[in-house]
Design a protein around this motif. Structure first.
Motif, PDB file in Angstrom:
ATOM      1  N   ARG A   1       0.854  -1.193   0.000  1.00  5.02           N
ATOM      2  CA  ARG A   1       0.000   0.000   0.000  1.00  5.02           C
ATOM      3  C   ARG A   1       0.889   1.242   0.000  1.00  5.02           C
ATOM      4  O   ARG A   1       1.659   1.461   0.939  1.00  5.02           O
ATOM      5  CB  ARG A   1      -0.909  -0.020   1.224  1.00  5.02           C
ATOM      6  CG  ARG A   1      -2.131   0.865   1.099  1.00  5.02           C
ATOM      7  CD  ARG A   1      -3.198   0.416   2.077  1.00  5.02           C
ATOM      8  NE  ARG A   1      -4.456   1.085   1.804  1.00  5.02           N
ATOM      9  CZ  ARG A   1      -4.983   2.015   2.576  1.00  5.02           C
ATOM     10  NH1 ARG A   1      -4.356   2.410   3.675  1.00  5.02           N
ATOM     11  NH2 ARG A   1      -6.142   2.562   2.268  1.00  5.02           N
ATOM     12  N   VAL A   2       0.763   2.060  -1.038  1.00  2.00           N
ATOM     13  CA  VAL A   2       1.630   3.224  -1.230  1.00  2.00           C
ATOM     14  C   VAL A   2       0.821   4.504  -1.111  1.00  2.00           C
ATOM     15  O   VAL A   2      -0.211   4.660  -1.779  1.00  2.00           O
ATOM     16  CB  VAL A   2       2.322   3.174  -2.611  1.00  2.00           C
ATOM     17  CG1 VAL A   2       3.195   4.407  -2.813  1.00  2.00           C
ATOM     18  CG2 VAL A   2       3.147   1.897  -2.750  1.00  2.00           C
ATOM     19  N   LEU A   3       1.288   5.422  -0.271  1.00  3.05           N
ATOM     20  CA  LEU A   3       0.680   6.741  -0.167  1.00  3.05           C
ATOM     21  C   LEU A   3       1.409   7.676  -1.117  1.00  3.05           C
ATOM     22  O   LEU A   3       2.610   7.916  -0.964  1.00  3.05           O
ATOM     23  CB  LEU A   3       0.772   7.274   1.261  1.00  3.05           C
ATOM     24  CG  LEU A   3       0.318   8.726   1.480  1.00  3.05           C
ATOM     25  CD1 LEU A   3      -1.137   8.912   1.075  1.00  3.05           C
ATOM     26  CD2 LEU A   3       0.530   9.141   2.931  1.00  3.05           C
ATOM     27  N   LEU A   4       0.687   8.191  -2.096  1.00  3.00           N
ATOM     28  CA  LEU A   4       1.244   9.130  -3.065  1.00  3.00           C
ATOM     29  C   LEU A   4       0.777  10.534  -2.688  1.00  3.00           C
ATOM     30  O   LEU A   4      -0.406  10.842  -2.781  1.00  3.00           O
ATOM     31  CB  LEU A   4       0.775   8.770  -4.480  1.00  3.00           C
ATOM     32  CG  LEU A   4       1.151   9.743  -5.602  1.00  3.00           C
ATOM     33  CD1 LEU A   4       2.670   9.869  -5.726  1.00  3.00           C
ATOM     34  CD2 LEU A   4       0.537   9.297  -6.924  1.00  3.00           C
ATOM     35  N   VAL A   5       1.707  11.362  -2.257  1.00  2.00           N
ATOM     36  CA  VAL A   5       1.389  12.733  -1.854  1.00  2.00           C
ATOM     37  C   VAL A   5       1.802  13.656  -2.997  1.00  2.00           C
ATOM     38  O   VAL A   5       2.974  13.994  -3.152  1.00  2.00           O
ATOM     39  CB  VAL A   5       2.106  13.122  -0.547  1.00  2.00           C
ATOM     40  CG1 VAL A   5       1.601  14.480  -0.059  1.00  2.00           C
ATOM     41  CG2 VAL A   5       1.905  12.056   0.514  1.00  2.00           C
ATOM     42  N   GLU A   6       0.825  14.046  -3.803  1.00  2.00           N
ATOM     43  CA  GLU A   6       1.095  14.806  -5.032  1.00  2.00           C
ATOM     44  C   GLU A   6      -0.130  15.629  -5.386  1.00  2.00           C
ATOM     45  O   GLU A   6      -1.232  15.100  -5.490  1.00  2.00           O
ATOM     46  CB  GLU A   6       1.440  13.831  -6.170  1.00  2.00           C
ATOM     47  CG  GLU A   6       1.568  14.450  -7.529  1.00  2.00           C
ATOM     48  CD  GLU A   6       2.666  15.482  -7.608  1.00  2.00           C
ATOM     49  OE1 GLU A   6       2.329  16.673  -7.829  1.00  2.00           O
ATOM     50  OE2 GLU A   6       3.842  15.106  -7.441  1.00  2.00           O
ATOM     51  N   ASP A   7       0.069  16.959  -5.556  1.00  2.00           N
ATOM     52  CA  ASP A   7      -1.081  17.816  -5.841  1.00  2.00           C
ATOM     53  C   ASP A   7      -1.332  18.005  -7.333  1.00  2.00           C
ATOM     54  O   ASP A   7      -2.345  18.576  -7.725  1.00  2.00           O
ATOM     55  CB  ASP A   7      -0.915  19.178  -5.157  1.00  2.00           C
ATOM     56  CG  ASP A   7       0.211  20.000  -5.755  1.00  2.00           C
ATOM     57  OD1 ASP A   7       1.201  19.403  -6.216  1.00  2.00           O
ATOM     58  OD2 ASP A   7       0.108  21.242  -5.758  1.00  2.00           O
ATOM     59  N   ASP A   8      -0.421  17.527  -8.182  1.00  2.00           N
ATOM     60  CA  ASP A   8      -0.597  17.621  -9.631  1.00  2.00           C
ATOM     61  C   ASP A   8      -1.447  16.425 -10.081  1.00  2.00           C
ATOM     62  O   ASP A   8      -0.995  15.274 -10.037  1.00  2.00           O
ATOM     63  CB  ASP A   8       0.765  17.610 -10.321  1.00  2.00           C
ATOM     64  CG  ASP A   8       0.668  17.805 -11.825  1.00  2.00           C
ATOM     65  OD1 ASP A   8      -0.145  17.114 -12.468  1.00  2.00           O
ATOM     66  OD2 ASP A   8       1.394  18.653 -12.367  1.00  2.00           O
ATOM     67  N   ASP A   9      -2.667  16.693 -10.531  1.00  2.00           N
ATOM     68  CA  ASP A   9      -3.599  15.617 -10.871  1.00  2.00           C
ATOM     69  C   ASP A   9      -3.085  14.724 -12.002  1.00  2.00           C
ATOM     70  O   ASP A   9      -3.224  13.499 -11.949  1.00  2.00           O
ATOM     71  CB  ASP A   9      -4.961  16.200 -11.261  1.00  2.00           C
ATOM     72  CG  ASP A   9      -5.687  16.824 -10.077  1.00  2.00           C
ATOM     73  OD1 ASP A   9      -5.388  16.437  -8.929  1.00  2.00           O
ATOM     74  OD2 ASP A   9      -6.548  17.696 -10.296  1.00  2.00           O
ATOM     75  N   ARG A  10      -2.498  15.330 -13.033  1.00  2.00           N
ATOM     76  CA  ARG A  10      -2.028  14.544 -14.175  1.00  2.00           C
ATOM     77  C   ARG A  10      -0.878  13.626 -13.774  1.00  2.00           C
ATOM     78  O   ARG A  10      -0.861  12.444 -14.128  1.00  2.00           O
ATOM     79  CB  ARG A  10      -1.598  15.462 -15.309  1.00  2.00           C
ATOM     80  CG  ARG A  10      -2.760  16.227 -15.950  1.00  2.00           C
ATOM     81  CD  ARG A  10      -2.279  17.088 -17.098  1.00  2.00           C
ATOM     82  NE  ARG A  10      -1.694  16.295 -18.174  1.00  2.00           N
ATOM     83  CZ  ARG A  10      -1.111  16.818 -19.248  1.00  2.00           C
ATOM     84  NH1 ARG A  10      -1.041  18.140 -19.393  1.00  2.00           N
ATOM     85  NH2 ARG A  10      -0.613  16.034 -20.191  1.00  2.00           N
ATOM     86  N   LEU A  11       0.075  14.165 -13.025  1.00  2.00           N
ATOM     87  CA  LEU A  11       1.205  13.343 -12.590  1.00  2.00           C
ATOM     88  C   LEU A  11       0.735  12.268 -11.622  1.00  2.00           C
ATOM     89  O   LEU A  11       1.175  11.111 -11.693  1.00  2.00           O
ATOM     90  CB  LEU A  11       2.272  14.217 -11.938  1.00  2.00           C
ATOM     91  CG  LEU A  11       3.511  13.481 -11.414  1.00  2.00           C
ATOM     92  CD1 LEU A  11       4.168  12.676 -12.521  1.00  2.00           C
ATOM     93  CD2 LEU A  11       4.498  14.464 -10.799  1.00  2.00           C
ATOM     94  N   ALA A  12      -0.171  12.623 -10.732  1.00  2.00           N
ATOM     95  CA  ALA A  12      -0.690  11.652  -9.773  1.00  2.00           C
ATOM     96  C   ALA A  12      -1.380  10.498 -10.494  1.00  2.00           C
ATOM     97  O   ALA A  12      -1.221   9.330 -10.115  1.00  2.00           O
ATOM     98  CB  ALA A  12      -1.648  12.336  -8.805  1.00  2.00           C
ATOM     99  N   ALA A  13      -2.146  10.830 -11.531  1.00  2.00           N
ATOM    100  CA  ALA A  13      -2.842   9.782 -12.288  1.00  2.00           C
ATOM    101  C   ALA A  13      -1.853   8.859 -12.986  1.00  2.00           C
ATOM    102  O   ALA A  13      -2.023   7.627 -12.988  1.00  2.00           O
ATOM    103  CB  ALA A  13      -3.781  10.425 -13.303  1.00  2.00           C
ATOM    104  N   ALA A  14      -0.810   9.441 -13.573  1.00  3.51           N
ATOM    105  CA  ALA A  14       0.194   8.637 -14.274  1.00  3.51           C
ATOM    106  C   ALA A  14       0.944   7.730 -13.303  1.00  3.51           C
ATOM    107  O   ALA A  14       1.178   6.543 -13.586  1.00  3.51           O
ATOM    108  CB  ALA A  14       1.169   9.549 -15.012  1.00  3.51           C
TER     109      ALA A  14
END
Length: 221
Positions: free
Chosen positions: A2-15
């Motif tokens: 289980r990985v927590l991705l802390v990223e506010d850029d929606d496009r990068l987060a989706a990729a």
């Protein structure tokens, strides 16, 4: 995992979510620091961007490290050497600069896991030295039971030393952590604040100077 991705850029987060999912990971995404701090306790790995809308990522990292030893890689566009050092000193297991290839991210995650989870540092929220009581959470200092008033930077200097009793902090490291600029090492800013700490507490040995090396938390004797 289980990985927590802390990223506010929606496009990068989706990729990244797609890439991580393809490698068999379950992804939990947080766009805000407050959500990251809330979710971090239930994950196996954290990928942390430093540029967040509600809090600087380094502050998030420091808060996480007070209570969690979860493997963590900083993933950010900040490329300056100073930022890399600050991230690693604050508790990151690795530091990856954008843009990067997915294969490199996966390899770094695997390397961090092979090294094993770092031991959780023991951090007392209240540090006592003789009759000096330093409350790190409340940002208060008492001497012989009486509260004294410090400036923000005076307290930050004292807190940095108090969090690692016995550890010598170089001038450059303190200036980097407290002022955000190690190039101030040529100035007397740090000396002035250390002098202020000694004078206000009335305990000149509380901050010990190691000539040519730096400072550490001393004693009140």
């Amino acid at each position: 995992m289980r990985v927590l991705l802390v990223e506010d850029d929606d496009r990068l987060a989706a990729a990244l979510t797609t890439a991580l999912s393809r490698h068999g990971h379950e992804v939990v995404r947080a766009a805000l620091a407050v959500d990251a701090l809330r979710l971090a306790g239930g994950v196996d790995f954290v990928l942390l961007d430093l540029t967040l809308p509600d809090m600087d990522g380094l502050d998030v990292l420091r808060r996480l490290r007070r209570s969690s030893a979860v493997p963590l890689i900083v993933v950010t566009a900040r490329i300056e050497e100073r930022e890399v050092l600050r991230g690693l000193r604050s508790g990151a297991d690795d530091y990856l600069v954008k843009p990067f290839r997915t294969a490199e991210l996966m390899a770094r995650m695997e390397a961090v896991l092979r090294r094993g989870t770092r031991p959780l540092p023991v951090r007392d929220e209240v540090v006592t030295v003789g009759d000096v009581r330093i409350d790190l959470d409340a940002r208060q200092v008492h001497v012989a039971g009486e509260q004294i008033t410090l400036t923000r930077r005076e307290f930050d200097v004292l807190a940095l030393l108090a969090r690692s009793p016995g550890v010598v902090r170089s001038r450059e490291e303190i200036l980097d952590e407290v002022w955000g600029d190690p190039l101030l090492s040529a100035s007397r800013s740090l000396d002035v604040h250390v002098a202020g700490l000694r004078a206000k507490t009335g305990r000149p040995g509380l901050v010990e100077t190691l000539r040519g090396t730096g400072y550490r938390l001393g004693s009140t004797a």
